[in-house]
Design a protein around this motif. Structure first.
Motif, PDB file in Angstrom:
ATOM      1  N   ASN A  62       0.823  -1.217   0.000  1.00 19.32           N
ATOM      2  CA  ASN A  62       0.000   0.000   0.000  1.00 19.32           C
ATOM      3  C   ASN A  62       0.852   1.260   0.000  1.00 19.32           C
ATOM      4  OD1 ASN A  62      -2.182  -1.704   0.143  1.00 19.32           O
ATOM      5  ND2 ASN A  62      -2.626  -1.327   2.309  1.00 19.32           N
ATOM      6  N   LEU A  63       1.915   1.251   0.818  1.00 22.30           N
ATOM      7  CA  LEU A  63       2.794   2.425   0.893  1.00 22.30           C
ATOM      8  C   LEU A  63       3.496   2.647  -0.443  1.00 22.30           C
ATOM      9  CD1 LEU A  63       3.927   4.696   2.703  1.00 22.30           C
ATOM     10  CD2 LEU A  63       5.764   3.160   3.353  1.00 22.30           C
ATOM     11  N   LYS A  64       3.946   1.549  -1.042  1.00 23.27           N
ATOM     12  CA  LYS A  64       4.618   1.659  -2.354  1.00 23.27           C
ATOM     13  C   LYS A  64       3.692   2.300  -3.387  1.00 23.27           C
ATOM     14  CE  LYS A  64       7.348  -1.733  -4.088  1.00 23.27           C
ATOM     15  NZ  LYS A  64       7.878  -3.095  -4.273  1.00 23.27           N
ATOM     16  N   GLN A  65       2.440   1.830  -3.415  1.00 26.01           N
ATOM     17  CA  GLN A  65       1.478   2.367  -4.389  1.00 26.01           C
ATOM     18  C   GLN A  65       1.252   3.857  -4.197  1.00 26.01           C
ATOM     19  OE1 GLN A  65      -1.911  -0.216  -3.838  1.00 26.01           O
ATOM     20  NE2 GLN A  65      -1.334  -1.543  -5.541  1.00 26.01           N
ATOM     21  N   ILE A  66       1.094   4.263  -2.931  1.00 20.13           N
ATOM     22  CA  ILE A  66       0.858   5.676  -2.627  1.00 20.13           C
ATOM     23  C   ILE A  66       2.079   6.522  -3.014  1.00 20.13           C
ATOM     24  CG2 ILE A  66       0.632   7.321  -0.699  1.00 20.13           C
ATOM     25  CD1 ILE A  66      -2.033   6.171  -1.321  1.00 20.13           C
ATOM     26  N   VAL A  67       3.270   6.048  -2.626  1.00 19.42           N
ATOM     27  CA  VAL A  67       4.487   6.825  -2.914  1.00 19.42           C
ATOM     28  C   VAL A  67       4.734   6.914  -4.419  1.00 19.42           C
ATOM     29  CG1 VAL A  67       6.998   6.949  -2.584  1.00 19.42           C
ATOM     30  CG2 VAL A  67       5.518   6.414  -0.650  1.00 19.42           C
ATOM     31  N   GLU A  68       4.464   5.828  -5.147  1.00 15.86           N
ATOM     32  CA  GLU A  68       4.620   5.871  -6.619  1.00 15.86           C
ATOM     33  C   GLU A  68       3.689   6.915  -7.236  1.00 15.86           C
ATOM     34  OE1 GLU A  68       4.139   1.733  -7.567  1.00 15.86           O
ATOM     35  OE2 GLU A  68       6.216   1.269  -6.961  1.00 15.86           O
ATOM     36  N   LYS A  69       2.477   7.026  -6.695  1.00 12.29           N
ATOM     37  CA  LYS A  69       1.515   8.051  -7.162  1.00 12.29           C
ATOM     38  C   LYS A  69       2.026   9.447  -6.842  1.00 12.29           C
ATOM     39  CE  LYS A  69      -2.261   6.600  -9.245  1.00 12.29           C
ATOM     40  NZ  LYS A  69      -1.768   6.552 -10.623  1.00 12.29           N
ATOM     41  N   ILE A  70       2.569   9.624  -5.635  1.00 12.72           N
ATOM     42  CA  ILE A  70       3.105  10.929  -5.229  1.00 12.72           C
ATOM     43  C   ILE A  70       4.242  11.337  -6.164  1.00 12.72           C
ATOM     44  CG2 ILE A  70       4.369  12.163  -3.403  1.00 12.72           C
ATOM     45  CD1 ILE A  70       2.819  10.395  -1.356  1.00 12.72           C
ATOM     46  N   ILE A  71       5.144  10.383  -6.448  1.00 11.70           N
ATOM     47  CA  ILE A  71       6.286  10.650  -7.345  1.00 11.70           C
ATOM     48  C   ILE A  71       5.767  11.111  -8.711  1.00 11.70           C
ATOM     49  CG2 ILE A  71       8.221   9.575  -8.609  1.00 11.70           C
ATOM     50  CD1 ILE A  71       8.576   7.696  -6.125  1.00 11.70           C
ATOM     51  N   GLU A  72       4.788  10.375  -9.203  1.00  7.29           N
ATOM     52  CA  GLU A  72       4.193  10.682 -10.523  1.00  7.29           C
ATOM     53  C   GLU A  72       3.588  12.093 -10.533  1.00  7.29           C
ATOM     54  OE1 GLU A  72       0.180   9.086 -12.370  1.00  7.29           O
ATOM     55  OE2 GLU A  72       1.538   7.416 -11.967  1.00  7.29           O
ATOM     56  N   GLN A  73       2.820  12.429  -9.471  1.00 12.50           N
ATOM     57  CA  GLN A  73       2.164  13.748  -9.394  1.00 12.50           C
ATOM     58  C   GLN A  73       3.177  14.884  -9.253  1.00 12.50           C
ATOM     59  OE1 GLN A  73      -1.174  14.496  -9.821  1.00 12.50           O
ATOM     60  NE2 GLN A  73      -1.252  12.357 -10.431  1.00 12.50           N
ATOM     61  N   GLU A  74       4.223  14.667  -8.454  1.00  6.80           N
ATOM     62  CA  GLU A  74       5.249  15.694  -8.277  1.00  6.80           C
ATOM     63  C   GLU A  74       5.999  15.933  -9.588  1.00  6.80           C
ATOM     64  OE1 GLU A  74       8.078  18.447  -6.814  1.00  6.80           O
ATOM     65  OE2 GLU A  74       6.104  17.902  -6.044  1.00  6.80           O
ATOM     66  N   ARG A  75       6.316  14.847 -10.302  1.00  5.14           N
ATOM     67  CA  ARG A  75       7.028  15.006 -11.592  1.00  5.14           C
ATOM     68  C   ARG A  75       6.153  15.708 -12.620  1.00  5.14           C
ATOM     69  NH1 ARG A  75       9.893   9.049 -11.576  1.00  5.14           N
ATOM     70  NH2 ARG A  75      11.640   9.586 -10.227  1.00  5.14           N
ATOM     71  N   LEU A  76       4.860  15.418 -12.576  1.00  2.81           N
ATOM     72  CA  LEU A  76       3.901  16.070 -13.476  1.00  2.81           C
ATOM     73  C   LEU A  76       3.857  17.575 -13.178  1.00  2.81           C
ATOM     74  CD1 LEU A  76       1.961  14.907 -15.642  1.00  2.81           C
ATOM     75  CD2 LEU A  76       0.153  14.963 -13.920  1.00  2.81           C
ATOM     76  N   ALA A  77       3.811  17.909 -11.885  1.00  2.00           N
ATOM     77  CA  ALA A  77       3.788  19.320 -11.467  1.00  2.00           C
ATOM     78  C   ALA A  77       5.066  20.031 -11.911  1.00  2.00           C
ATOM     79  CB  ALA A  77       3.616  19.407  -9.950  1.00  2.00           C
ATOM     80  N   ARG A  78       6.192  19.311 -11.903  1.00  2.00           N
ATOM     81  CA  ARG A  78       7.461  19.918 -12.339  1.00  2.00           C
ATOM     82  C   ARG A  78       7.435  20.224 -13.839  1.00  2.00           C
ATOM     83  NH1 ARG A  78      12.069  16.740  -8.617  1.00  2.00           N
ATOM     84  NH2 ARG A  78      10.955  17.103  -6.658  1.00  2.00           N
ATOM     85  N   LYS A  79       6.783  19.335 -14.595  1.00  2.00           N
ATOM     86  CA  LYS A  79       6.655  19.584 -16.044  1.00  2.00           C
ATOM     87  C   LYS A  79       5.808  20.831 -16.306  1.00  2.00           C
ATOM     88  CE  LYS A  79       7.419  14.987 -17.934  1.00  2.00           C
ATOM     89  NZ  LYS A  79       6.801  13.687 -18.172  1.00  2.00           N
ATOM     90  N   ILE A  80       4.766  20.999 -15.502  1.00  2.00           N
ATOM     91  CA  ILE A  80       3.901  22.194 -15.641  1.00  2.00           C
ATOM     92  C   ILE A  80       4.717  23.450 -15.322  1.00  2.00           C
ATOM     93  CG2 ILE A  80       1.890  23.387 -14.630  1.00  2.00           C
ATOM     94  CD1 ILE A  80       0.710  20.443 -14.220  1.00  2.00           C
TER      95      ILE A  80
END
Length: 339
Positions: free
Chosen positions: A227-245
């Protein structure tokens, strides 16, 4: 080889570090809040006696034999808790190895707090190491265990597996794009805690947050990690997306990052709080390839040695807050200028 907190591991653009912690109590002793002084001493001596047989290069240290600056430097590295560092001189001990990636707090909230730490997102390897150490300790000691509930702990939230897995994440882009609150709410709804840099009740300095499992009872260790892995992978994805913006507004972003870098390289005095917040922008700049003058290793060194206790350890002397602010500015220039 340098210590784990000066390394850069997997997904280190977003994940600073990972920690696995097991809360354990011994069957033959009362829980900490009911322990008499002689119980605490007996418990510490029990652990001291088995230390040579545990391996991992672990050394036994009594808290009262560790000076205050060293204790606070261990708090800043997340090796011991702030409450443990402030314990009365009469009780408390720890096991620690030279690399400082393995530590066991003795007589904190529970009899044992077994911890393994690593840079980046290395949760599976750390979990294996944590289980290995826990099993070795269990062979030598009698844990307080219930067939119905699992491992018994001082705080009800740790009962069951006794496992708290936590990941330190750096989320500057989600903060800058105004999406951080939404992400924090989602994390909380998924049964995870999100806290400040030093755990419960602390602030998120430098856009850093600690994500950990809320539940330890009625759930297996494997499920907690999954569960923690899934959540952290989502956080990583969202943060990288925000960096692209943010990268689309490149002049604004680069201006903010280089202003932070400019203050750090030119200031004559600086507080630890200001340094942490400026380093957040500088780390973002390094991770996005905007700042070419620094690398991950230097950023990690800057983050560690600008903290009050580790700054004094670096200098090898005890100095007051005003002098620390002056010396901090000098150390920043020194680390940045290192070849």
């Amino acid at each position: 080889m340098s210590n784990w907190y000066l390394q850069s591991g997997k997904e280190s653009d977003v994940v600073i570090s990972t920690r696995i912690r097991f809360a354990r109590n011994l069957r033959d002793f009362p829980f900490i809040d009911r322990c008499k002084k002689e119980d605490l001493e007996k418990l510490e001596n029990t652990i001291k006696d088995i230390t040579p047989s545990l391996g991992y290069g672990l050394k036994f240290l009594k808290l009262r034999d560790i000076d205050d600056i060293t204790k606070m430097s261990l708090v800043e590295k997340h090796i011991i808790s702030p409450n443990f560092a402030l314990k009365e001189e009469t009780s408390g001990a720890m096991l620690i190895n030279d690399d400082e990636n393995i530590s066991v707090m003795i007589n904190e909230e529970d009899h044992l707090r077994i911890q393994v730490l690593g840079d980046g997102f290395d949760i599976d390897n750390l979990m294996n190491l944590g289980i290995e150490l826990d099993e070795i300790l269990e062979k030598n000691l009698h844990y307080a265990y219930s067939e119905k509930y699992g491992y018994l702990t001082a705080c009800p939230t740790n009962v069951g597996t006794g496992l708290r897995a936590s990941v330190m994440v750096h989320l500057p882009a989600l903060t800058k794009t105004g999406n951080i609150q939404k992400i924090l709410e989602v994390i909380s709804n998924f049964g995870m805690n999100i806290r400040g840099v030093y755990g419960e009740g602390t602030s998120a300095y430098g856009n850093m947050y600690q994500v950990s499992n809320k539940q330890a009872l009625g759930i297996s260790e494997k499920e907690i990690i999954k569960n923690l892995k899934q959540i952290v992978e989502k956080i990583i994805e969202q943060e990288r997306l925000a960096r692209k913006i943010l990268a689309k507004e490149s002049i604004e972003l680069e201006d903010e990052i280089y202003r932070a870098y400019g203050i750090l390289t030119n200031c004559k005095k600086i507080s630890s709080e200001e340094a942490i917040n400026l380093l957040s922008s500088v780390k973002l700049g390094v991770d996005m390839g905007i700042i070419k003058e620094l690398d991950d290793l230097k950023v990690n060194k800057l983050e560690l040695y600008t903290k009050p206790a580790n700054l004094q350890k670096y200098l090898g002397e005890k100095i007051d807050a005003y002098k620390r602010d002056i010396k901090r500015a000098e150390i920043i220039k020194q680390i940045i200028g290192e070849k």
